[in-house]
Design a protein around this motif. Structure first.
Motif, short mmCIF file in Angstrom:
data_model
loop_
_atom_site.label_atom_id
_atom_site.label_comp_id
_atom_site.label_asym_id
_atom_site.label_seq_id
_atom_site.Cartn_x
_atom_site.Cartn_y
_atom_site.Cartn_z
N ARG A 115 74.58 -69.30 61.48
CA ARG A 115 75.64 -68.57 60.80
C ARG A 115 76.98 -68.64 61.55
NH1 ARG A 115 73.92 -62.79 59.26
NH2 ARG A 115 71.84 -63.66 59.43
N ASP A 116 76.90 -68.76 62.88
CA ASP A 116 78.14 -68.82 63.64
C ASP A 116 78.75 -70.23 63.63
OD1 ASP A 116 76.41 -70.19 65.23
OD2 ASP A 116 76.57 -68.88 66.98
N GLY A 117 78.10 -71.16 62.92
CA GLY A 117 78.67 -72.50 62.80
C GLY A 117 78.54 -73.34 64.07
N GLN A 118 77.75 -72.88 65.03
CA GLN A 118 77.62 -73.61 66.28
C GLN A 118 76.66 -74.80 66.19
OE1 GLN A 118 78.98 -73.20 69.58
NE2 GLN A 118 80.52 -72.14 68.39
N PHE A 119 75.52 -74.58 65.52
CA PHE A 119 74.48 -75.61 65.55
C PHE A 119 73.99 -75.99 64.16
CE2 PHE A 119 73.92 -73.20 69.51
CZ PHE A 119 74.05 -74.23 70.44
N THR A 120 73.77 -77.28 63.97
CA THR A 120 73.01 -77.73 62.82
C THR A 120 71.74 -78.35 63.36
OG1 THR A 120 74.97 -78.15 61.49
CG2 THR A 120 72.96 -79.28 60.83
N LEU A 121 70.61 -77.90 62.83
CA LEU A 121 69.31 -78.40 63.31
C LEU A 121 68.82 -79.50 62.38
CD1 LEU A 121 66.94 -78.10 65.29
CD2 LEU A 121 65.98 -76.41 63.73
N GLN A 122 68.56 -80.65 62.96
CA GLN A 122 68.07 -81.77 62.14
C GLN A 122 66.88 -82.43 62.82
OE1 GLN A 122 72.38 -83.36 60.44
NE2 GLN A 122 71.44 -84.43 62.11
N GLY A 123 66.09 -83.13 62.01
CA GLY A 123 65.05 -83.99 62.57
C GLY A 123 65.56 -85.41 62.45
N VAL A 124 65.28 -86.24 63.42
CA VAL A 124 65.73 -87.62 63.36
C VAL A 124 64.50 -88.52 63.49
CG1 VAL A 124 66.26 -87.71 65.83
CG2 VAL A 124 67.42 -89.28 64.28
N ARG A 125 64.54 -89.66 62.81
CA ARG A 125 63.31 -90.43 62.74
C ARG A 125 62.93 -91.07 64.06
NH1 ARG A 125 65.53 -95.64 60.71
NH2 ARG A 125 67.72 -95.23 60.42
N CYS A 126 63.88 -91.45 64.89
CA CYS A 126 63.57 -91.94 66.23
C CYS A 126 64.89 -92.23 66.92
CB CYS A 126 62.73 -93.22 66.21
SG CYS A 126 62.30 -93.85 67.86
N VAL A 127 65.05 -91.72 68.14
CA VAL A 127 66.28 -92.02 68.87
C VAL A 127 66.06 -93.12 69.89
CG1 VAL A 127 67.37 -89.79 68.50
CG2 VAL A 127 65.92 -90.12 70.51
N GLY A 128 64.89 -93.74 69.84
CA GLY A 128 64.64 -94.88 70.72
C GLY A 128 64.48 -94.52 72.18
N CYS A 129 64.04 -93.30 72.43
CA CYS A 129 63.82 -92.88 73.82
C CYS A 129 62.35 -92.53 74.00
CB CYS A 129 64.71 -91.71 74.17
SG CYS A 129 66.42 -92.18 74.28
N CYS A 130 61.49 -93.40 73.49
CA CYS A 130 60.08 -93.09 73.35
C CYS A 130 59.39 -92.91 74.70
CB CYS A 130 59.40 -94.21 72.57
SG CYS A 130 60.39 -94.73 71.17
N SER A 131 59.95 -93.51 75.75
CA SER A 131 59.28 -93.41 77.05
C SER A 131 59.50 -92.05 77.69
CB SER A 131 59.79 -94.51 77.98
OG SER A 131 61.18 -94.38 78.12
N ILE A 132 60.46 -91.30 77.17
CA ILE A 132 60.74 -90.00 77.75
C ILE A 132 60.47 -88.90 76.74
CG2 ILE A 132 62.36 -90.75 79.53
CD1 ILE A 132 64.62 -90.16 77.55
N ALA A 133 59.51 -89.17 75.84
CA ALA A 133 59.16 -88.24 74.77
C ALA A 133 58.56 -86.95 75.34
CB ALA A 133 58.16 -88.90 73.83
N PRO A 134 58.70 -85.83 74.62
CA PRO A 134 59.53 -85.65 73.43
C PRO A 134 61.02 -85.54 73.78
CG PRO A 134 58.31 -83.64 73.92
CD PRO A 134 57.93 -84.63 74.97
N ALA A 135 61.84 -86.17 72.94
CA ALA A 135 63.27 -86.23 73.20
C ALA A 135 64.04 -85.43 72.16
CB ALA A 135 63.75 -87.66 73.21
N VAL A 136 65.13 -84.86 72.60
CA VAL A 136 66.03 -84.16 71.69
C VAL A 136 67.44 -84.65 71.97
CG1 VAL A 136 67.01 -81.92 71.04
CG2 VAL A 136 64.59 -82.10 71.55
N MET A 137 68.14 -85.03 70.91
CA MET A 137 69.50 -85.51 71.10
C MET A 137 70.46 -84.45 70.57
SD MET A 137 70.70 -89.25 69.92
CE MET A 137 72.38 -89.82 69.96
N ILE A 138 71.32 -83.97 71.44
CA ILE A 138 72.31 -82.99 71.00
C ILE A 138 73.67 -83.66 71.12
CG2 ILE A 138 73.28 -80.69 71.35
CD1 ILE A 138 70.60 -79.78 72.33
N ASP A 139 74.37 -83.75 70.01
CA ASP A 139 75.58 -84.56 69.91
C ASP A 139 75.24 -85.97 70.41
OD1 ASP A 139 76.72 -82.27 68.91
OD2 ASP A 139 77.41 -81.59 70.87
N GLU A 140 75.87 -86.45 71.48
CA GLU A 140 75.49 -87.79 71.94
C GLU A 140 74.69 -87.75 73.24
OE1 GLU A 140 78.62 -90.71 71.77
OE2 GLU A 140 78.64 -90.60 69.60
N GLU A 141 74.22 -86.57 73.59
CA GLU A 141 73.47 -86.43 74.84
C GLU A 141 71.97 -86.33 74.55
OE1 GLU A 141 73.69 -83.59 78.82
OE2 GLU A 141 74.84 -83.08 77.05
#
Lengths: 644, 182
Positions: free
Chosen positions: B112-138
């Motif tokens: 509600r505060d407009g800070q975060f949008t939560l999405q699922g992504v099909r794969c960020v290609g960081c499979c060796s360090i799973a589970p991975a979460v990408m926030i913006d470009e980090e």
């Protein structure tokens, strides 16, 4: 501007001075996974330390050498020494390690190995580092390419990854880069190039395994304005070799495309790359700019009259765009919906013109073939599947990373010899290959030779090279449900069998994982799968039932266990399991504090209790408990649950 | 003659290419707009259609086809929980659930505060360090459920996220009583 071999040599010697400078050089693996593991802080620490050293000591960023399980990696090159590698580097260790090196000493902690020599495939030479008169720690440490993880590997497509600075065209040229292009442009006719690639036996690394030379020949035979495309829309979840190549050695892809363009007679190419790979896009843009500045893209390349240029198109985040006709539609600015391939894209592809589309890894192999010749390439691997293949070895495996191995190596060698087996001594259950179009291969097929045709026979496929290892705690029904859900979301919806087939398959699988399945569901799943294989418009739909069909073929018992006994043997399907606290509990309250829904109660130093109605079965209590006091029941023992 | 014919068709192709490439810039244009506004405002889509001389419906078709585009405003930070295979077998869905609970939103929703949008992504290609979460470009590696509040806090330092009621800290002796690790 590079116009001749002499120009190329001149840039090469400049690059050589950058790769092996006459002073200390420190390299940090800075691909996406390295950065996520903390490489940025390490780079910062390296830069700070070197600033104090002076004397021209330099830091550099490299791509990923594939040892993702050891990240962050730091390599040190000191004149007179072999290249040495430190693993799991922490920023606070950097100053100590580098100060020691400066004084000719070596910190032993974290020292992973030394590189004695690096092979230059494109020139058939080896760069040998001095090995005499080195500190005893270096003499004693193992050769980095002789470790269990690396010994069976052969880096051809990955030849420069982790070795060079991917943002330096000079370093690429110093490693034999653009010599394949030079040779092709100055010594060969287009048809000879096609013959050569054909004879090399190179097959498409993107999944299909179609003969690259054959594809080029068909395309060249078609009338029109021809295009070449690099498919860098790496969509398979669990595969990241394309990202790694783009981030670690972008010029190898450019050079491959240039050679392909010359062979088929094309002047314009496209790289279709995922927008989810920002670093890859950035490095690719830099590579294209540098190649233009050096006259390796543009007009009259090497003064031969050959013109070619490249454009990057960023994808919009649709898995189906990995399919060639959908990808081309997307480049044209349309929704990425596939079309039926009555007429192949080599005849009518992008804008209805003849188009050659190859995957990133395929293109990266081409320059090496151009220099070393077809025979050399064909001598690696199996007769029908030549060369090497990069696999992303991930999931429940000790040493996760990218491995490039000759075709024909067995699954056992990859998973156990290279990957070091399953963590915590758990049992191997299956390996999933080929992404959502592939299948799960069980333990009794571990000695299967990995190549295009053997995997196909086993009901799976090569795909782009994802290899996800699964152990006894992975539920195969859940895996099938996962892929089906994935494909259901990504189906473009244009044809009925894929759109409806996937959503019905998903419904049935969901029912089974919730303990509501019936035995007849299994026949229904097979029937649906068959229909989708026979009647879907494109390869996405046609291969979509593979995860379900292959798990049904090899793990039918596990499906039946869910249906008949309402039990999930792997303890994954939340509706069928529950958690309980046993008498090992010391009452430390750690689980109480970590439970996200406050479902655990109990006095300190008293055995705690989970409120089964409130529990959401996230398993955090099991993860945090230090006393093995949380039990995961593979059948829901709580009578209030859905399944009794 | 054949040579001349070849030359003419070559030139014609070049001209046609330019026309076609203009049409192809639709996706790139929408991508830029999406970055700028964090969604695609209707007015902007109409402008694109007018400028590229294509029907608004075609712009809408593309805008709704690709997951990169959104017709609703997105939050300041985009949280992409990787739901790829390697992440899945290492518990990505539990990580997603934790983000949902802690942020109080469902997948593809914005706080509600407009800070975060939560999405699922099909794969960020960081499979060796799973589970991975990408926030913006980090990209965040080896994410654990109990680390999620900490990660969120990093992006929203002003208002700490404390969805869990914390009982008093136990004394150190009761916590570490010499039990070997798992």
């Amino acid at each position: 501007m590079i116009k001749s071999l002499a120009d190329l040599e001149k840039v090469a010697s400049e690059g050589e001075r950058r790769i092996h400078p006459p002073h200390l050089k420190v390299m940090v693996g800075a691909a996406t996974c390295g950065i996520a593991s903390g490489a940025k802080d390490v780079i910062h620490a390296v830069e700070e330390t070197l600033k104090q050293f002076g004397n021209g000591a330099a830091s550099a960023r490299t791509g990923c050498i594939g040892m993702c399980y050891e990240e962050p990696l730091m390599d040190i090159l000191k004149p007179g020494w072999p290249r040495i590698t430190y693993s799991h580097v922490k920023p606070e260790q950097v100053a100590e390690i580098l100060s020691a090196v400066k004084e000719g000493k070596v910190v032993k902690e974290g020292l992973l190995g030394k590189i004695e020599e690096i092979e230059d495939y494109t020139r058939n030479t080896r760069y040998r580092y001095p090995l005499e008169n080195v500190p005893p720690e270096i003499a004693a440490v193992e050769n980095l390419f002789g470790l269990e993880f690396t010994a069976k590997q052969q880096h051809i497509a990955m030849r420069n990854c982790g070795i060079i600075d991917p943002e330096s065209i000079e370093e690429y040229i110093a490693r034999g880069g653009y010599r394949g292009l030079y040779r092709v442009l100055t010594e060969m006719k287009p048809d000879e190039v096609i013959d050569m690639v054909d004879a090399s036996g190179l097959r498409g690394r993107g999944g299909g395994g179609f003969g690259t030379g054959r594809k080029w020949r068909y395309c060249k035979a078609a009338e029109g304005y021809r295009y070449v495309i690099c498919n860098a829309d790496e969509g398979d979840p669990g595969a990241y070799m394309d990202r790694s190549l783009l981030e670690g050695d972008p010029h190898s892809i450019l050079e491959g495309m240039l050679i392909g363009a010359f062979a088929i007679g094309s002047q314009q190419g496209y790289v279709y790359v995922r927008a989810e790979y920002p670093l890859a896009v950035k490095r690719l843009e830099k590579a294209i700019d540098d190649a233009r500045v050096h006259g390796l893209l543009g007009s009259d390349i090497f003064g031969t009259g050959f013109n070619f240029d490249l454009r990057i198109v960023k994808g919009g985040g649709a898995f189906v765009c990995g399919e060639s006709t959908a990808l081309m539609a997307s480049i044209e600015g349309k929704p990425g919906e596939p079309r039926a391939k009555y007429v192949h894209t080599v005849e009518k592809g992008l804008w209805n013109q003849p188009t050659t589309l190859n995957n990133v890894e395929t293109w990266a192999n081409v320059p090496v073939i151009a220099v070393r010749g077809a025979e050399w390439f064909a001598s690696i691997g199996n007769p029908e599947s030549t060369g090497t293949k990069i696999f992303s070895l991930v999931g429940k495996v000790n040493r996760a990373g990218l491995v490039e191995v000759p075709m024909g190596i067995t699954l056992r060698e990859i998973i156990y010899d290279i990957g070091g087996g399953i963590p915590e001594g758990k049992k191997f259950k299956a390996v999933q290959t080929g992404g959502p179009s592939g299948g799960c291969i069980p333990a009794n097929l571990l000695d299967l030779e990995v190549d295009f045709d053997r995997l196909w026979e086993a009901g799976s496929m090569m795909g782009s090279g994802g290899m996800i290892v699964m152990d006894s705690e992975t539920c195969m029904v859940d895996v099938a449900k996962f892929f089906t859900e994935f494909l259901k979301d990504e189906s473009c919806g244009k044809c009925v069998p894929c759109r409806e087939g996937l959503s019905q398959t998903h419904e049935i699988l969901k029912r089974i994982t919730e303990g509501e399945g019936q035995e007849s569901d299994l026949d229904l799943l097979e029937e649906l799968g068959k229909a989708m294989q026979d009647s879907s418009l494109c390869a996405l739909g046609g291969s979509a039932p593979n995860p379900v069909l292959s798990t049904l073929r090899f793990f039918r018992d596990e499906y039946l266990e869910h249906i008949k006994n309402k039990r999930c043997p792997a303890g994954v399907c939340t509706a069928l399991i529950n958690f309980e606290i046993n008498e090992n509990c010391t009452g430390c309250t750690l689980c109480v504090r970590n439970c996200p829904v406050d479902a655990i109660t109990g006095e300190r130093k008293q055995v705690h209790v989970i409120d089964q109605d409130a529990c959401i079965k996230c398993g955090v209590c099991l993860d945090v408990c230090k006393f093995d006091a949380v039990t995961r029941n593979t059948r829901n023992t709580h009578s209030g649950g859905k399944s009794q | 003659m054949d040579q001349l014919k070849g030359l003419v068709s070559e030139n014609a192709y070049t001209i046609l290419n330019e026309v076609e490439e203009k049409r192809a810039s639709l996706i790139a244009a929408l991508q830029e707009l999406q970055v700028r506004y964090r969604y695609l405002p209707e007015a902007a889509m109409r402008q694109v259609a007018a400028r590229l001389r294509i029907p608004v419906a075609q712009v809408y078709h593309v805008a709704t086809f690709y997951s990169a585009f959104s017709l609703k405003p997105k939050g300041k930070h985009i949280i992409n929980v990787c739901l790829g295979t390697a992440c899945h077998v290492k518990g990505a869905s539990l990580i997603m659930d934790r983000f949902k609970r802690d942020l109080g939103v469902e997948q593809d929703e914005t706080t509600r505060d407009g800070q975060f949008t939560l999405q699922g992504v099909r794969c960020v290609g960081c499979c060796s360090i799973a589970p991975a979460v990408m926030i913006d470009e980090e990209t965040h590696a080896h994410v654990r459920q109990d680390k999620v509040p900490e990660i969120i806090k990093k992006y929203r330092p002003s208002s700490p996220v404390t969805p869990v009621r914390h009982p008093p800290e136990p004394s150190p002796s009761s916590q570490t009583s010499g039990k070997p690790g798992k």
